[in-house]
Design a protein around this motif. Structure first.
Motif, mmCIF file in Angstrom:
data_model
loop_
_atom_site.group_PDB
_atom_site.id
_atom_site.type_symbol
_atom_site.label_atom_id
_atom_site.label_comp_id
_atom_site.label_asym_id
_atom_site.label_seq_id
_atom_site.Cartn_x
_atom_site.Cartn_y
_atom_site.Cartn_z
ATOM 1 N N GLY A 139 0.796 -0.988 -0.165
ATOM 2 C CA GLY A 139 -0.214 0.251 0.176
ATOM 3 C C GLY A 139 1.084 1.537 -0.107
ATOM 4 N N LYS A 140 0.410 2.615 0.718
ATOM 5 C CA LYS A 140 1.480 3.977 0.972
ATOM 6 C C LYS A 140 3.062 2.994 2.226
ATOM 7 N N LYS A 141 3.136 1.680 2.232
ATOM 8 C CA LYS A 141 3.680 1.867 3.370
ATOM 9 C C LYS A 141 4.619 0.889 2.657
ATOM 10 N N GLU A 142 6.388 1.279 3.034
ATOM 11 C CA GLU A 142 6.825 0.621 2.264
ATOM 12 C C GLU A 142 7.886 -0.208 3.675
ATOM 13 N N ILE A 143 8.339 -1.411 3.369
ATOM 14 C CA ILE A 143 8.890 -2.673 4.926
ATOM 15 C C ILE A 143 9.554 -3.410 4.069
ATOM 16 N N ASP A 144 11.108 -3.401 4.676
ATOM 17 C CA ASP A 144 11.734 -4.586 4.443
ATOM 18 C C ASP A 144 11.645 -5.394 5.623
ATOM 19 N N LEU A 145 11.031 -6.622 5.029
ATOM 20 C CA LEU A 145 10.475 -7.805 6.138
ATOM 21 C C LEU A 145 11.650 -7.940 6.598
ATOM 22 N N TYR A 146 13.176 -8.062 6.499
ATOM 23 C CA TYR A 146 14.110 -8.771 6.925
ATOM 24 C C TYR A 146 14.269 -7.634 8.028
ATOM 25 N N ASP A 147 14.896 -6.517 7.564
ATOM 26 C CA ASP A 147 14.688 -5.529 8.765
ATOM 27 C C ASP A 147 14.421 -5.277 9.630
ATOM 28 N N ALA A 148 12.447 -5.853 9.977
ATOM 29 C CA ALA A 148 11.518 -6.107 10.565
ATOM 30 C C ALA A 148 11.406 -7.168 11.596
ATOM 31 N N PHE A 149 12.458 -8.774 11.389
ATOM 32 C CA PHE A 149 12.309 -9.466 11.421
ATOM 33 C C PHE A 149 13.919 -8.980 12.357
ATOM 34 N N GLU A 150 14.437 -8.192 12.030
ATOM 35 C CA GLU A 150 15.799 -8.224 12.887
ATOM 36 C C GLU A 150 15.301 -6.968 13.511
ATOM 37 N N ALA A 151 14.662 -5.823 13.729
ATOM 38 C CA ALA A 151 14.400 -4.960 14.865
ATOM 39 C C ALA A 151 13.292 -5.991 16.289
ATOM 40 N N VAL A 152 12.331 -6.250 15.376
ATOM 41 C CA VAL A 152 11.439 -7.115 16.397
ATOM 42 C C VAL A 152 12.337 -8.299 17.432
ATOM 43 N N CYS A 153 13.628 -8.959 16.328
ATOM 44 C CA CYS A 153 14.296 -9.746 17.047
ATOM 45 C C CYS A 153 15.180 -8.945 18.426
ATOM 46 N N ARG A 154 15.967 -7.618 17.765
ATOM 47 C CA ARG A 154 16.576 -7.262 18.104
ATOM 48 C C ARG A 154 15.701 -6.713 20.122
ATOM 49 N N ASP A 155 14.645 -6.155 19.729
ATOM 50 C CA ASP A 155 13.855 -6.329 21.038
ATOM 51 C C ASP A 155 13.525 -6.988 22.328
ATOM 52 N N GLU A 156 13.009 -8.176 21.627
ATOM 53 C CA GLU A 156 12.796 -9.747 22.176
ATOM 54 C C GLU A 156 14.575 -10.048 22.761
ATOM 55 N N GLU A 157 15.393 -10.303 22.169
ATOM 56 C CA GLU A 157 16.761 -9.833 22.919
ATOM 57 C C GLU A 157 17.691 -9.189 23.660
ATOM 58 N N SER A 158 16.917 -7.414 23.405
ATOM 59 C CA SER A 158 17.404 -6.588 24.928
ATOM 60 C C SER A 158 16.484 -7.332 25.680
ATOM 61 N N PHE A 159 14.853 -7.763 25.691
ATOM 62 C CA PHE A 159 13.964 -7.647 26.546
ATOM 63 C C PHE A 159 14.152 -9.392 27.401
ATOM 64 N N ARG A 160 14.937 -10.032 26.598
ATOM 65 C CA ARG A 160 15.217 -11.175 27.404
ATOM 66 C C ARG A 160 16.340 -11.144 28.590
ATOM 67 N N ALA A 161 17.147 -10.072 27.560
ATOM 68 C CA ALA A 161 18.496 -10.057 28.975
ATOM 69 C C ALA A 161 18.000 -8.801 30.193
ATOM 70 N N GLU A 162 17.337 -8.120 30.194
ATOM 71 C CA GLU A 162 16.763 -7.305 30.739
ATOM 72 C C GLU A 162 16.310 -8.127 32.137
ATOM 73 N N LEU A 163 15.377 -8.697 31.920
ATOM 74 C CA LEU A 163 14.703 -9.761 32.925
ATOM 75 C C LEU A 163 15.728 -10.707 33.357
ATOM 76 N N LYS A 164 16.744 -10.873 32.763
ATOM 77 C CA LYS A 164 18.453 -11.793 33.590
ATOM 78 C C LYS A 164 18.704 -10.887 33.749
ATOM 79 N N ARG A 165 18.850 -9.940 33.619
ATOM 80 C CA ARG A 165 19.883 -8.515 34.645
ATOM 81 C C ARG A 165 19.043 -8.835 35.980
ATOM 82 N N TYR A 166 18.190 -8.028 35.631
ATOM 83 C CA TYR A 166 17.003 -8.675 37.049
ATOM 84 C C TYR A 166 16.308 -9.750 38.259
ATOM 85 N N ALA A 167 17.297 -10.716 37.239
ATOM 86 C CA ALA A 167 16.740 -11.573 38.127
ATOM 87 C C ALA A 167 17.640 -12.037 39.354
ATOM 88 N N PRO A 168 18.811 -12.089 39.521
ATOM 89 C CA PRO A 168 19.153 -12.583 41.128
ATOM 90 C C PRO A 168 18.385 -11.814 41.899
#
Length: 989
Positions: A676-705
């Motif tokens: 439509g009117k939106k241009e999305i790079d699917l590969y980069d979109a996957f990477e962005a979402v996965c970065r958020d996921e990894e960052s969130f997991r790392a944050e949980l790990k940091r605060y878990a002790p």
């Protein structure tokens, strides 16, 4: 002493030590050997000789491998303060066993310390009840499940990891045999296609061994997912005897299943109740979801050995059969179940129940978000109401949700938190060994410049192929190449079956083409692929010429770098003889393509991986985007998009285990596609979402002790942490808000990298003006920073940078005046930084580093009269208002090295100095103006240059308490509620 008696003695000793932990071995051998004949050798020398005389797979070696690996993985055992899977933990084990140096050396050679991550647990405080003694006294289905996995090839480390991960879940459920009623709710976060089913099967096994007598598995919203889960539990947990219940083999619902006749299903050796355990009664079968029982309602009645006592009493619960059902998340099905439960005579308040909710972010959550309701999915709220009713009807029920998307609605959209919000625990599972996840397809944080990346050092270069941004009818060339890759990889698999000494077998070989959710599109695409297949000429010179080129330019060099020792053809001539056989297996029935978009496809057996070997091209939409495991997936062709991050992640069917063909996996994915009117790079979109996921997991790990035995973060405080990464994800209702308010994040030795930079010209200009005084200090000569070679490259990395040393109070003064698109995201960091004046800890000053680019096409400009600065070009991440990452990999490595070496001889950074990276950033997202419109005659427009930064405080910047995060409840009377009404907040204030 014979091998049999040696094995028997060590089995007895290790069984005793499993409960108590490691203790002096020789003493245990002497004690338990009394009365054994012939006279046993109980010395360490004799033990060493037996081990050295063994081999990989020898029963004695494997017995010790299981025991030592289990101790390696144990989480916080009372006998060791060392972390799991560390050399320090192994040293403690050997010391407690009182082994001499020679025995330690032999055992370490045979059983190296496992390298593995432990699950991350965010939990409220709980009363321990699931102790080793409790486990040992009533173990039947968990050991049986372990044996199944061992037979499937799971090694000791994988089994130990599963054992520990499932313990973390079961121990946080309520004790099923206690008079007190408590309903715990938790969430287990796995990875897409990473074996969540194995985890919840283990949890069910341990739960029913412990006394849970009704197991309800909510298995997605589609029949094929329910059937897949039912078969897996029947095969690996319930077993043949419980399935047959005395009936004839031919009467089984698996009489047409090849694994049933190959003894692929667990066999207990007799009905468990006859062998001293208890049976599992199936309330659903492979082909039949839950149905109204009517006169057969007694099947749900729980027998009591002591009728005067409640079912949950230990004298009853451990002598009663368990009931297990796998049900679809469907309004009709769940309504039937609720009505039947209300009819049974057994008081529902007496029944210990565990509810496993697979894909818990789908359908189970109560949401009024219109994005979730498109395509007729308005039933989601109805399903949530039924799950809530189920929990209310069964007071002793324990709810455990499973998901692969940590930004699922149970985190970010818990509008009705009284239902299934994980109030008691969140367990984040590590990626298993051998798993191909996001890091197998994306070069996250790679230190290798693009022009230096190779098939050996770049995941993207090895496995990812671009689909150019063209109209569909013009894309035949790329689709043809993907089809060729499917045939070529099939031929290489057949080559390996013949030539690899490990006896490889590939029962399934599949290609997935995923472009649309519309069934009419699927049929058209299937016709297109079928036509392309028949025109490909794979049996003639034209087809062979294309395959030869693809082998020489793609598969041969990738396999040379990544085959991991598996047999690889030396040239195309060795592959060619297998091409015909591959084509026959794929399209010999004149139907190389299967459309999977309705239950009818599965019921006809057209895409049933359980009943036959499948070498096909699969076309589908929603059914192939969540939960459904595509076996043997080797080639993926992906052009579908979505506006939801969690949906995008669930579409990653190419994630999973690829044993014996990892080097053959290819992902064809669209780049810069226009929707439509939106241009999305699917590969980069996957990477962005996965970065958020990894960052969130790392944050949980940091605060878990734990700090002083108490959690730093509880599940109720998790939603604000998610919002740090995806600020557009908020509670659905306008009158709802997060109750947990994040007021401080402490980051000693850890990066603070803000994300919510403003986009409007006025605040960008004002922020540049606030940095202006510090920019003058960067006018000296550049300083050269050198990074030594890393694992991805043998090259030494160097970069120049402008530097200065800035007093702490001066830097904080600048940070306090900055403007943000979301001020609340930086405020918790600022609260921490302001206390580093000696209030919390002391930071005297900061080394300010402004990296200078060295590329030929670099741009430099002055900003408000500053010295010339390199202009870094960055784009904001898809599905987010934030930059994916501002800092450069080499710059981060250099800063981390400075902090790690702080205070040592010749170090650039003293112990009380932090490091700050500063960038002048041009936002090139979307339709931003070209750089020449921003820079004129070496002068940058300050309203278009974002001054971005990242801070790395010294490791000493923390107090003795070492707490890393602080929250406060907006409504203190509802401290454990993650979401509250705005009106309640106003009322309290």
């Amino acid at each position: 002493m014979s091998d049999d008696s040696t094995l028997r003695l060590h089995s007895i000793v290790l069984a005793a030590l499993r409960q108590a932990g490691p203790q002096p071995l020789v003493g245990g051998l002497r004690y338990w050997s009394q009365g054994l004949a012939p006279e046993p050798d109980t010395t360490q020398e004799g033990f060493r000789d037996r081990l050295l005389g063994g081999y990989a797979g020898h029963p004695l070696v494997e017995l010790w491998r299981r025991a030592v690996t289990a101790w390696d993985f144990a989480q916080s055992p009372p006998w060791s303060a060392a972390g799991p899977c560390t050399d320090a933990r192994r040293t403690d084990i050997y010391a407690l066993l009182a082994l001499d140096d020679e025995t330690r050396k032999v055992l370490t050679e045979l059983v190296p310390v496992a390298v593995a991550d432990a699950p991350t647990v965010i939990s409220t405080e709980f009363t321990p009840w699931y102790t080793p003694a409790a486990q040992q006294s009533r173990n039947w289905y968990w050991p049986a499940y372990e044996r199944v996995l061992e037979r499937k090839g799971w090694n000791a480390a994988a089994l130990a990891a599963l054992d520990e991960a499932t313990d973390r879940v079961v121990e946080r459920l309520a004790n099923p045999a206690t008079p007190a009623i408590y309903q715990s709710k938790g969430l287990v976060v796995g990875h897409v296609q990473s074996g969540k089913t194995a985890n919840f099967t283990g949890v069910i096994a341990k739960a029913i061994d412990s006394g849970y007598r009704l197991v309800i598995v909510l298995a997605g919203t589609l029949n094929l997912l329910r059937q897949q889960t039912q078969r897996r539990l029947d095969m690996e947990l319930i077993g043949r005897e419980n399935i047959l219940r005395g009936g004839d083999e031919t009467e089984s619902d698996y009489a047409d299943d090849p694994e049933w006749h190959r003894d692929g299903f667990l066999a207990h050796g007799g009905l468990p109740s006859v062998l001293g355990a208890f049976d599992i009664v199936r309330m659903t079968t492979r082909d039949n979801d839950y149905k109204r029982l009517l006169q057969g309602i007694t099947a749900l009645e729980f027998e009591k050995q002591e009728p005067a006592l409640p079912l949950h009493d230990p004298r009853n619960v451990h002598r009663s059969a368990a009931r297990l059902m796998v049900v679809k998340k469907n309004k009709t099905v769940l309504t039937k179940l609720l009505k039947d439960l209300q009819k049974i005579r057994t008081p529902l308040a007496e029944i210990p129940v565990i509810i496993i909710d697979d894909e818990s972010d789908q359908a189970s959550v109560n949401t009024s978000d219109p994005r979730k309701l498109r395509e007729g999915k308005a039933e989601r709220t109805a399903i949530n109401g039924l799950v809530s009713s189920l929990l209310a009807l069964l007071p002793r029920s324990q709810y455990v949700g499973y998901t692969a998307t940590p930004f699922a609605n149970v985190f970010i959209d818990p509008s009705d938190t009284a239902d299934i919000f994980p109030k008691d625990f969140i367990v984040s599972l590590p990626a298993p060994a051998g798993y191909m996840g996001v890091r197998a397809f994306h070069d996250l944080d790679s230190g290798v410049p693009w022009q230096e990346r190779t098939y050996a050092n770049s995941q993207g270069k090895a496995h990812v192929r671009d689909i150019p941004p063209t109209a569909e009818e013009e894309d035949t060339d790329t689709l043809q190449q993907a089809l060729d890759a499917f045939v070529l990889s099939a031929a290489i698999k057949l080559y390996r079956e013949q030539n690899d000494p490990r006896g490889l077998s590939y029962p399934h070989h599949t290609m997935l083409v995923h472009e649309s959710v519309r069934t009419v599109d699927h049929r058209a695409l299937a016709e297109r692929l079928t036509g392309l297949w028949h025109a490909s000429g794979y049996m003639g010179p034209t087809g062979h010429a294309r395959l030869r080129t693809l082998f020489d330019t793609d598969f041969a060099p990738v396999s040379a770098a990544r085959a991991d020792g598996f047999a690889t053809p030396a040239d195309f001539a060795e592959v060619a003889p297998h091409i015909g056989a591959a084509c026959i297996r794929i399209g010999g029935d004149e139907n190389p393509v299967l459309v999977v978009n309705s239950d009818k496809d599965i019921e006809q057996g057209t895409a049933d991986f359980d009943k036959r070997s499948l070498w096909k091209i699969l076309v589908g939409g929603a059914k192939l985007s969540r939960g459904f495991t595509v076996e043997g997936l080797t080639i993926s062709y992906y052009r579908r998009t979505t506006t939801q991050a969690d949906t995008l992640m669930q579409m990653g069917r190419w994630f999973g285990f690829r044993k014996g063909y990892r080097d053959l996996v290819r992902l064809y994915i669209s780049r810069g596609e226009s929707y439509g009117k939106k241009e999305i790079d699917l590969y980069d979109a996957f990477e962005a979402v996965c970065r958020d996921e990894e960052s969130f997991r790392a944050e949980l790990k940091r605060y878990a002790p734990l700090i002083d035995g108490k959690p730093q973060v509880t599940p109720a405080q998790v939603p604000p942490l998610v919002a740090q990464h995806l600020p557009w994800l908020k509670p659905t209702s306008a009158n709802k808000m997060y109750n947990a308010e994040l007021i401080e994040i402490r980051s000693p030795g850890t990066w603070i990298e803000p994300a919510a930079y403003p986009g409007g010209a006025p605040p960008v200009r004002r922020n540049a003006a606030r940095w202006r005084p510090l920019l003058d200090d960067l006018g000296g000569a550049d300083q050269l920073f050198t990074n030594p070679p890393d694992s991805s490259s043998a090259l030494v990395r160097r970069f120049p940078a402008r530097t200065s040393v800035v007093g702490h109070s001066r830097l904080v003064g600048v940070l306090e005046g900055l403007e943000w698109s979301r001020p609340d995201l930086f405020q918790p960091h600022l609260t921490y930084l302001k206390q580093l004046d000696g209030t919390l800890a002391k930071v005297e000053d900061w080394l300010l580093i402004a990296p200078q680019l060295v590329a030929r096409d670099r741009f430099e400009a002055t900003l408000l009269g500053s010295p010339p600065l390199s202009l870094a070009q960055r784009s904001r991440a898809p599905y987010s208002e934030s930059f994916a990452r501002v800092t450069g990999y080499e710059h981060r490595v250099a800063a981390e090295r400075l902090i790690n070496e702080a205070g040592s001889a010749g170090a650039l950074v003293p112990p009380l100095r932090g490091v700050a990276l500063l960038y002048a950033v041009l936002d090139i997202t979307g339709d931003r103006p070209p750089i020449h419109d921003v820079v004129s005659d070496g002068v940058a427009d300050p309203s278009r240059v974002i001054m971005a930064f990242a801070l790395l405080p010294p490791k000493s910047a923390i107090d003795t308490q070492r707490r890393l995060v602080h929250f406060r409840a907006k409504v203190s009377a509802l401290r454990d509620a993650p979401i509250v009404d705005v009106l309640s907040t106003h009322a309290e204030r």
